[in-house]
Enzyme design. Structure first.
Site, short mmCIF file in Angstrom:
data_model
loop_
_atom_site.label_atom_id
_atom_site.label_comp_id
_atom_site.label_asym_id
_atom_site.label_seq_id
_atom_site.Cartn_x
_atom_site.Cartn_y
_atom_site.Cartn_z
N THR A 1 0.83 -1.21 0.00
CA THR A 1 0.00 0.00 0.00
C THR A 1 0.86 1.26 0.00
O THR A 1 2.03 1.23 0.34
CB THR A 1 -0.93 0.05 1.22
N CYS A 2 0.22 2.39 -0.35
CA CYS A 2 0.93 3.67 -0.41
C CYS A 2 0.91 4.34 0.96
O CYS A 2 0.50 5.49 1.09
CB CYS A 2 0.27 4.58 -1.43
N ASP A 3 1.30 3.60 1.98
CA ASP A 3 1.38 4.17 3.32
C ASP A 3 2.74 3.75 3.86
O ASP A 3 3.06 2.56 3.87
CB ASP A 3 0.26 3.62 4.20
#
Ligand SMILES: *Cc1c(COP(=O)(O)O)cnc(C)c1O
Length: 381
Positions: free
Chosen positions: A328-330
């Site tokens: 994920t983009c976290d």
């Protein structure tokens, strides 16, 4: 890792990351607990894995259930298990949920303060329930646990007698004491201190004319991850000795609430390597990105607490340390970085990886479509 799970993956080839749970292992674990502590009732902690097939098997084997909410209670009742096999073990309940639980026939409640006792007393009266039982959870320091529980649940042992006396005066049955020694507890002696406190509280209440009956020994039984853990029998022996040491000839009714120890080892996640890269041409260390991460079910890698065994088709060949991350983009979605994870040097993009010991605390920790990724799929075989 079991042959049944490998066969399932080979024949069904499910798309995307998924958890496969082998019910044979759950059955073996249940029998191991029953054998290790024959006089103790088993309340499976539903939150560890509430898959209907898991609950049905355990209900059929005669297990009781520790539930944290009304939906969990309803899932257990859906197996046909009766409400007298359910404990509402959350110390933080809405009063209307207490009312609903009483209406459904649940008769055993955890508390850790007088305000929570009052909710149960009011609703027992409102619903005409006689003899609703409460047990008081006491704090436990959690030393030795890989996933220690904070001070969120339980009161100081010195307060428990007042809470239970309050329950008694409010017309409830002051039933006993509970504690949780911390999850993934590797120390066989962890139960000793809490049992000493419990015994003292039993004595204090007896002096006030109230006979407690039960000690809830909680969960904490481990799953084997990378390190070896003691066998269930060793836990049984150590707990049994501690109960006798502190209660002598007046051994109370005991219950355990295994979650992780019941289902953790029964599950394996299949995932895939999406990318392998470096941050600088000269870096030694590779970053390996999987199609599952903290938000896809591996939340217990938080602070790198739980280190799962990971298998690949290259096992046995030379390895090197990697940073392991999710998709994920976290930036929080990194699984192991402080202590890098050894993976085969020949690992390639597109390779399948098998993450063992993932039957507990995975599916229900997976986010619903964060970043567009589906919740973790689960197959129970
Ligand atoms: C989560 C929980 C358990 C299960 O703990 P494990 O360490 O997974 O065995 C047991 N009892 C209560 C009250 C819990 O909240």
């Amino acid at each position: 890792m079991t042959a049944r799970i490998l066969d399932f993956l080979a024949s069904r080839r499910p798309e995307g990351p998924c958890l496969v749970v082998d019910l044979d292992v759950v059955r073996d674990n249940f029998n191991a607990f029953r054998h290790a502590l024959p006089d103790t009732r088993i309340y499976y902690a539903v939150k560890a894995n509430p898959a209907p097939e898991v609950l049905q098997l355990l209900a059929d084997l005669g297990s009781s259930f520790d539930c944290a909410s009304i939906p969990e209670i309803e899932m257990v009742l859906a197996t046909g298990a009766t409400a007298d096999r359910i404990s509402f073990g959350n110390t933080i309940k809405k009063e209307r949920d207490v009312a609903r639980a009483l209406e459904l026939g649940v008769n055993l409640f955890a508390v850790d303060c007088e305000a929570e006792v009052d909710k149960i007393a009011r609703q027992a009266e409102a619903t005409g329930t006689v003899g609703a039982r409460v047990f008081c959870r006491i704090l436990c320091d959690g030393a030795g646990a890989e996933w220690p529980l904070s001070r969120k649940f339980g009161c100081e042992p010195s307060m428990a007698a007042e809470v239970l006396e309050h329950a008694h005066r409010a017309g409830l049955t002051a039933y006993g004491i509970s504690f949780h020694v911390g999850s993934q507890q590797a120390n066989l002696d962890a139960w000793d201190g809490a049992l000493s406190s419990a015994s003292a509280i039993f004595g204090e209440l007896a002096e006030r004319g109230i006979q407690l009956k039960m000690v809830n020994l909680g969960g904490g039984f481990p799953t084997r991850y990378l390190k070896d853990v003691p066998a269930t029998e060793a836990y049984g022996r150590s707990i049994d000795e501690a109960v006798r040491r502190h209660f002598g000839n007046h051994v109370p009714e005991t219950i355990i609430e295994p979650g992780r120890g019941m289902v953790g080892g029964a599950g394996m996640i299949k995932a895939e390597v999406v990318l392998i890269s470096k941050k600088h041409r000269d870096d030694e260390q590779r970053w390996v990105y999987l199609d599952i991460g903290k938000f896809g079910g591996l939340a217990e890698t938080m602070e790198e607490a739980i280190r799962y065994p990971i298998r690949t088709r290259h096992d046995g060949s030379a390895t090197a340390p990697c940073v392991l991350a999710g998709p994920t983009c976290d930036s929080a979605d990194v699984l192991y970085e402080k202590t890098p994870y050894e993976l085969p040097i020949s690992l390639e993009i597109g390779d399948e990886v098998l993450i063992e010991g993932t039957g507990a605390y995975t599916t229900t920790y997976s986010a619903v479509a964060f970043n567009g990724f589906s919740p973790l799929k689960s197959y129970v075989i």
